[in-house]
Design a protein around this motif. Structure first.
Motif, PDB file in Angstrom:
ATOM      1  N   PHE A 124      -6.785   1.433   0.662  1.00 45.61           N
ATOM      2  CA  PHE A 124      -6.290   0.455   1.625  1.00 45.61           C
ATOM      3  C   PHE A 124      -6.096  -0.919   0.966  1.00 45.61           C
ATOM      4  O   PHE A 124      -5.144  -1.643   1.282  1.00 45.61           O
ATOM      5  N   ASP A 180      -8.052  -5.070   5.579  1.00 47.65           N
ATOM      6  CA  ASP A 180      -7.978  -4.044   4.535  1.00 47.65           C
ATOM      7  C   ASP A 180      -8.559  -4.545   3.218  1.00 47.65           C
ATOM      8  O   ASP A 180      -9.195  -3.795   2.479  1.00 47.65           O
ATOM      9  N   LYS A 216      -0.830   4.135   7.758  1.00 47.58           N
ATOM     10  CA  LYS A 216      -0.960   2.762   7.225  1.00 47.58           C
ATOM     11  C   LYS A 216       0.116   2.500   6.172  1.00 47.58           C
ATOM     12  O   LYS A 216       0.708   1.415   6.109  1.00 47.58           O
ATOM     13  N   SER A 235     -12.206  -4.259   3.374  1.00 41.76           N
ATOM     14  CA  SER A 235     -12.744  -2.936   3.713  1.00 41.76           C
ATOM     15  C   SER A 235     -13.454  -2.273   2.546  1.00 41.76           C
ATOM     16  O   SER A 235     -14.234  -1.348   2.735  1.00 41.76           O
ATOM     17  N   ASN A 257      -6.567   4.368  10.593  1.00 35.14           N
ATOM     18  CA  ASN A 257      -7.457   4.752   9.497  1.00 35.14           C
ATOM     19  C   ASN A 257      -6.872   5.864   8.637  1.00 35.14           C
ATOM     20  O   ASN A 257      -7.523   6.308   7.698  1.00 35.14           O
TER      21      ASN A 257
END
Length: 977
Positions: free
Chosen positions: A127, A119, A91, A122, A86
């Protein structure tokens, strides 16, 4: 060495990079890398679970090692695990590693796809952007199959952030370029186009790039983007630099977006909506006006951005080729750049003017810069700029300046760079032939060409001069005399020997009466070059010697002695040995009559496609066709030898591999159905299969003889297509399409262009007229990927037009493949004056559905207008003779286009009349004269055009010997202004 940053707190990474940079040798670097790889491997295999920070650090080290050129075979799973973090930095490193190292065939691709889907779903914009960047960077078909359906939805979603829309548009563009079939745009098309209205300039910029790519394959689906693009461009161009502060680059508002919008508009023809077209023309004029303003900054970035928009604007103007005023203004603007201190600007200006020179509206304006271009050819330091200058001289050449341009190019050839000499030679040869009024000048030019740059004169060039001399009796004696004098030079190029050997062998008798060029002198001169030449040239000279025995019997003993010499009969080259034996036997055994029959003068060569022009196009490459094609200009004002490129034979003279007497001739090449790419009219304006012979006895005779139908008893009459007696009548076809008159008016003052275009079909026209005869080529292009069935274009004569105009048509194939083009030839004869044009009915089946359309064929009475020069006294005398009320037609009308003298002059010349200087007391007025040629009679015509720039009005007066002709010509011409 600069200090190594700690980079997001990863001290271990910074230390490792520093160690690598401090290595003194390659061995030390490899040793340090191997030590680090062993450490990372042990960490990944250890029992203790690594935290996200450690994984990120070690993955970064692996990535750095890979970028140094070392193979990495582990760590991929750890990178995939980072995708589930996260934390943005973790990432980000995971996606970066995957984008660089993971193969599209990797077993991990399913895990990666799942992480990307998570992602994208999300709704976290950061992201989502990382995931979209990864998809675009990998760009594999597997990625496309997994996400092609989701990305358009993200792109047009109302709740997507601007940064996400930008990334989605560019990601979709990347997938479309890699796998076009995977991107389903049908339901999203309208909403994607609507992104051009987005408030965020970054989204608009990305969307324009995507739409430009998509519309190239499916132009009709995205046609609605034209009005939106024009609207957005108008807002940018008319805005001040302070209005778009975040997107203003050195006082230029949104230059990248402006360029992209202009390129998008080049994917389509001019807008059909008058309001949109007017707004676009206003935008283009604004850009041209801004180019004249003083710069707001002295920084090079400001001028680069400003000029980028200007050149793209000029490209759009050239692409439309429908606004004479803009074309002339663009030419004048480019002319200012020809003397700019920046080399790149001079190069771009020359390159753009090459294209402008092919437009009938701007050709005359381009010619005004001839002195500047010639100076550039002589003084430019950069060879690429000099090459563009040579290209422009070639493009602007016509009969009025041919001798000057050829002379300058010959003079430049003496010092030209070796890389472009062959190209210059080909261009000089083509221009000298194309505009040769005096063929002695043509012979002199080609011989000078051989003298100056003999090594670069290809076979096609000297073959062609032999063909022309053989086909023209009036130049044979001069050619023999000139080549004899050229051979007397101490240093003589081998190509000159080849030309001299052939011409003297055929026509040496024409100069044999002069003691200075008697037969023995001719033979001695040629034989003095024999031992210095290659085998191919010696073989040609041996053929010349046997010709001499026939032409000059007094040289027989001398030549037989040469042929009998051991150096010939026992020559190591089998070709020379065979020729010497056969020629010696022929001269000894054959009687005088037999010898004269076998060695008679070569017959005229058949006219075929120009091998010189074809060679130049091959050398320039397919992308340069527009630069070489200048046939879009009105042939009545630019070409002299038949209106199009002469079409020579490619087989012309004996060679070691040919038959000894050169009697074989290759069959003319067939004209196949040409495949067509993006531009369906790519061949419409070329000089290939449609070219006509231009070197007959006179240009008019050659043209007229070609258009005469074969006599009934001629064998050719049996092969000719039947006259269109069975064509449908006017009652069998539908009415012309609503825009038929508008399309017809476009061709009143020009002879080539696109007559009609829709989503299925494109029809191009190229035509030429002389006296009361004409030839028209119609090009039908299938814009779809589906074959047209039962394709049937026919010409219909409404009313009593059949008695006024005769049109002979050739059949075309009944099937037209998808993306292909077919050609139809029409021979036209004007029997009497006529007022209505013939109709063209096109019928075919597309996808099982019958399609039909009816157009007005661009054949108007002014096409048979022959310009006539006359003095002022003769003009006024004839004007008074045509003073009856019914003989005069006059119209006063408001100007529909900007009033520009050069454009007006070009239109009047395109209309067909000769412009007479110093006739009208008012120098602003235009006076013209000509004769309408019909089979039944000739109709004299005088015209006077009086422009009033202050009132934006014209008064047009025409006087002819027939009342209907006066009124009809007046109506036709008035619609052009």
């Amino acid at each position: 060495m600069p200090a190594v940053s700690k980079g997001d707190g990863m001290r271990g990474l910074a230390v490792f990079i520093s160690d690598i940079r401090n290595c003194k040798s390659k061995e030390a670097e490899i040793k340090r890398i191997n030590k680090e790889l062993a450490n990372i491997r042990s960490k990944f295999k250890g029992d203790k679970a690594l935290d996200g920070y450690s994984k990120k650090k070690y993955v970064c080290k692996l990535l750095f090692i890979f970028l140094l050129g070392h193979d990495i075979d582990f760590g991929h799973m750890e990178a995939v695990n980072l995708l589930s973090s996260n934390k943005y930095t973790e990432k980000q490193i995971g996606y970066l590693f995957i984008s660089v190292l993971v193969n599209s065939n990797s077993e991990l691709i399913r895990l990666i796809n799942n992480a990307i889907k998570n992602d994208l779903a999300s709704r976290n914009p950061t992201f989502m952007c990382l995931a979209l960047h990864c998809i675009a960077n990998v760009g594999s078909r597997e990625m496309g199959e997994a996400f092609a359906a989701d990305i358009p939805r993200i792109l047009v979603a109302g709740d997507s952030m601007d940064s996400v829309k930008q990334s989605a548009a560019l990601c979709l563009l990347r997938l479309y370029k890699a796998s076009p079939d995977l991107v389903p745009m049908g339901e999203w098309t309208a909403r994607v186009v609507h992104l051009l209205n987005d408030q965020h300039m970054g989204v608009v910029t990305a969307a324009v790039s995507l739409i430009t790519c998509l519309c190239k394959k499916n132009p009709d689906d995205f046609k609605t983007c034209i009005s939106l693009a024009v609207s957005r461009l108008s807002r940018i161009v008319s805005s001040a630099s302070t209005d778009l502060q975040d997107y203003t680059y050195y006082f230029v508002p949104a230059p990248w977006l402006s360029v992209k919008l202009l390129r998008l508009l080049q994917c389509y023809p001019p807008p059909e909506d008058a309001a949109v077209k007017g707004r676009l023309v206003e935008c283009l004029e604004t850009v041209l006006n801004k180019a004249q303003e003083p710069p707001k900054s002295k920084k090079v970035q400001h001028s680069n951005a400003k000029n980028a928009i200007l050149f793209e604007t000029i490209s759009l103007i050239i692409h439309y080729d429908s606004e004479p005023n803009l074309l002339v203004r663009a030419c004048n603007q480019l002319g200012q750049f020809l003397q700019h201190r920046e080399t790149n600007l001079r190069y771009l200006a020359l390159e753009s003017m090459c294209t402008l020179a092919s437009s009938e509206f701007s050709h005359e304006a381009v010619k005004t810069h001839i002195d500047t271009v010639i100076n550039a050819l002589k003084t430019e330091r950069d060879v690429s700029v000099r090459q563009r200058a040579a290209d422009l001289l070639y493009a602007m050449c016509d009969r009025s300046n041919a001798k000057q341009i050829v002379s300058e190019m010959l003079r430049y050839l003496e010092t030209a760079d070796y890389a472009i000499r062959e190209e210059i030679v080909l261009k000089v040869a083509i221009l000298a032939e194309k505009y040769a009024v005096d063929y002695s000048w043509y012979v002199d030019t080609i011989l000078n060409l051989i003298r100056i740059a003999g090594d670069y004169v290809s076979e096609e060039v000297w073959y062609r001069v032999l063909q022309i001399v053989t086909n023209r009796d009036d130049v044979q004696g001069y050619a023999a005399k000139t080549v004899f004098e050229a051979l007397q030079a101490p240093a003589c190029h081998e190509n000159m020997v080849k030309v001299g050997g052939y011409i003297l062998g055929e026509f040496g008798n024409l100069i044999a009466g002069d003691p200075r060029s008697s037969p023995p002198v001719q033979f001695s001169l040629l034989h003095s070059k024999f031992h210095l030449c290659s085998v191919a040239t010696r073989a040609l000279l041996l053929s010349t010697y046997i010709k001499f025995i026939n032409l000059f019997p007094e040289t027989k003993a001398t030549i037989q002695g040469v042929l009998r010499a051991g150096s010939q009969l026992r020559n190591a080259d089998v070709e020379l040995q065979q020729r010497a034996v056969e020629y010696l036997t022929l001269s000894s055994v054959a009687s005088t009559d037999v010898l004269a029959t076998v060695l008679e003068e070569m017959p005229p060569f058949p006219e075929r496609e120009s091998s010189i022009l074809a060679k130049l196009k091959r050398k320039k490459g397919p992308g340069a066709a527009s630069a070489l094609d200048d046939s879009r200009r009105d042939t009545s004002s630019s070409d002299i030898n038949g209106g199009v490129e002469p079409t020579p034979s490619t087989v012309s003279t004996p060679s070691p591999s040919a038959d000894l007497l050169g009697l074989r001739a290759a069959p003319p090449p067939a004209a196949p159905q040409a495949p067509v790419g993006g531009n369906l009219l790519v061949d419409v304006f070329s000089d290939g299969p449609t070219a006509q012979p231009g070197l007959g006895p006179t240009p008019e005779e050659a043209f007229l003889s070609e258009l005469e139908p074969p006599a009934p008893e001629s064998p050719m009459a049996l092969l000719a297509d039947p006259a269109p007696a069975a064509d449908p009548g006017p009652e069998d076809i539908g009415p012309p399409i609503p825009e038929a008159d508008e399309l017809l008016n476009k061709f009143v003052c020009k002879n080539s262009g696109v007559l009609f275009e829709n989503q299925l079909l494109q029809i191009g026209v190229k035509s030429e007229f002389r006296q009361n005869l004409g030839r028209m080529y119609l090009f039908y292009g299938n814009k779809t990927s589906v074959q047209f069935q039962n394709f049937s274009p026919t010409v219909v004569h409404p009313g009593d037009l059949q008695t006024q105009l005769a049109v002979q048509t050739k059949r075309v194939a009944a099937q037209v493949d998808g993306g292909a083009q077919v050609q139809q030839v029409l021979n036209i004869e004007c029997l009497r004056d006529f007022l209505t044009p013939p109709l063209l009915s096109v019928r075919f089946r597309y996808g099982g559905t019958a399609q039909s359309l009816t157009l007005k064929l661009p054949v108007t009475i002014n096409k048979f207008f022959q310009p006539t020069e006359m003095a002022a006294q003769d003009f006024f005398q004839r004007w008074k003779q045509l003073s009856l009320p019914l003989q005069e037609a006059q119209k006063i009308f408001k100007a529909n286009h900007p009033m520009d003298a050069e454009v007006t002059k070009a239109k009047l010349l395109g209309f067909g009349s000769a412009l007479l200087d110093n006739v009208d007391p008012n120098p602003e007025n235009f006076v013209g004269a000509g004769i309408i040629q019909t089979k039944a009679l000739q109709v004299g015509c005088l015209l006077r055009l009086e422009p009033n720039a202050q009132a934006q009005m014209y008064r047009l007066t025409l006087r002819t010997s027939k009342e209907p002709v006066s009124r009809h010509l007046c109506e036709l011409l008035a619609q052009q202004f």
